[in-house]
Design a protein around this motif. Structure first.
Motif, PDB file in Angstrom:
ATOM      1  N   LEU A  20     -50.184 -54.231  -7.399  1.00  0.00           N
ATOM      2  CA  LEU A  20     -50.767 -53.515  -6.267  1.00  0.00           C
ATOM      3  C   LEU A  20     -50.134 -53.894  -4.934  1.00  0.00           C
ATOM      4  CD1 LEU A  20     -54.569 -53.565  -7.138  1.00  0.00           C
ATOM      5  CD2 LEU A  20     -52.980 -51.655  -7.333  1.00  0.00           C
ATOM      6  N   LYS A  21     -49.761 -55.173  -4.768  1.00  0.00           N
ATOM      7  CA  LYS A  21     -49.258 -55.590  -3.460  1.00  0.00           C
ATOM      8  C   LYS A  21     -47.900 -54.962  -3.128  1.00  0.00           C
ATOM      9  CE  LYS A  21     -46.741 -59.866  -4.197  1.00  0.00           C
ATOM     10  NZ  LYS A  21     -46.677 -61.272  -3.965  1.00  0.00           N
ATOM     11  N   GLY A  22     -47.171 -54.492  -4.135  1.00  0.00           N
ATOM     12  CA  GLY A  22     -45.878 -53.881  -3.888  1.00  0.00           C
ATOM     13  C   GLY A  22     -45.929 -52.383  -3.677  1.00  0.00           C
ATOM     14  N   ILE A  23     -47.108 -51.798  -3.742  1.00  0.00           N
ATOM     15  CA  ILE A  23     -47.241 -50.342  -3.608  1.00  0.00           C
ATOM     16  C   ILE A  23     -47.432 -49.979  -2.132  1.00  0.00           C
ATOM     17  CG2 ILE A  23     -48.717 -48.369  -4.174  1.00  0.00           C
ATOM     18  CD1 ILE A  23     -49.243 -49.660  -6.848  1.00  0.00           C
ATOM     19  N   PRO A  24     -46.747 -48.957  -1.636  1.00  0.00           N
ATOM     20  CA  PRO A  24     -46.912 -48.544  -0.231  1.00  0.00           C
ATOM     21  C   PRO A  24     -48.361 -48.169   0.067  1.00  0.00           C
ATOM     22  CG  PRO A  24     -45.032 -47.440  -1.241  1.00  0.00           C
ATOM     23  CD  PRO A  24     -45.748 -48.169  -2.337  1.00  0.00           C
TER      24      PRO A  24
END
Length: 154
Positions: free
Chosen positions: A5-9
């Protein structure tokens, strides 16, 4: 999941509204299963003789493959050879442990007289002695670790 989730825009937030529901469902299911498992384990009485009756030589097919690996044959080949031995035993209507040395040698020349040792269930269990495996030492070690972990949380 959080790493993903942390890498999703940021603009994908609406797309992720239902992504956590399966996770929460899994946690809820596990929370229900733990007391059931505890109840089963606390009242369990193993019947060794019935368990031993359930053993069959075909359960040792992987041990037959491991035997050949110890003799220098690559596992990708031993897996196939072990399967041929199982098929041979099934075709002849006999247990895998009743396949003769000559029959095994017809499948691969690496088989020797000491292959008889493969047909021991106890040796099979004890030969797996890495952490978390089936040997008595590994199981007792896991029990000790669990006792320590539980004592730290009480």
């Amino acid at each position: 999941m959080l790493t993903t989730l942390k890498g999703i825009p940021m603009t994908y937030n609406k797309d992720l509204q239902e992504d956590k529901e399966p996770l929460f469902d899994s946690v809820e299911t596990m929370l229900g299963c733990i007391p059931i498992a505890a109840g089963v384990m606390s009242t369990l009485t193993p019947k060794v003789e019935r368990m031993e009756k359930g053993l069959s030589a075909d359960m040792l097919a992987t041990d037959l493959a491991d035997y050949l690996v110890r003799r220098g044959v690559p596992f990708r080949e031993t897996h196939h050879i072990s399967g041929q031995a199982v098929q041979l035993a099934e075709d002849q209507g006999k247990p895998l442990s009743a396949v003769t040395l000559d029959e095994l040698k017809s499948l691969h020349p690496a088989f020797e007289d000491d292959v008889e040792a493969v047909w021991s269930f106890e040796s099979s269990v004890e030969s797996r002695n890495a952490e978390g495996s089936t040997s008595k030492r590994a199981v007792l070690e896991a029990v000790d670790k669990l006792k320590i972990w539980l004592a730290e949380r009480q």
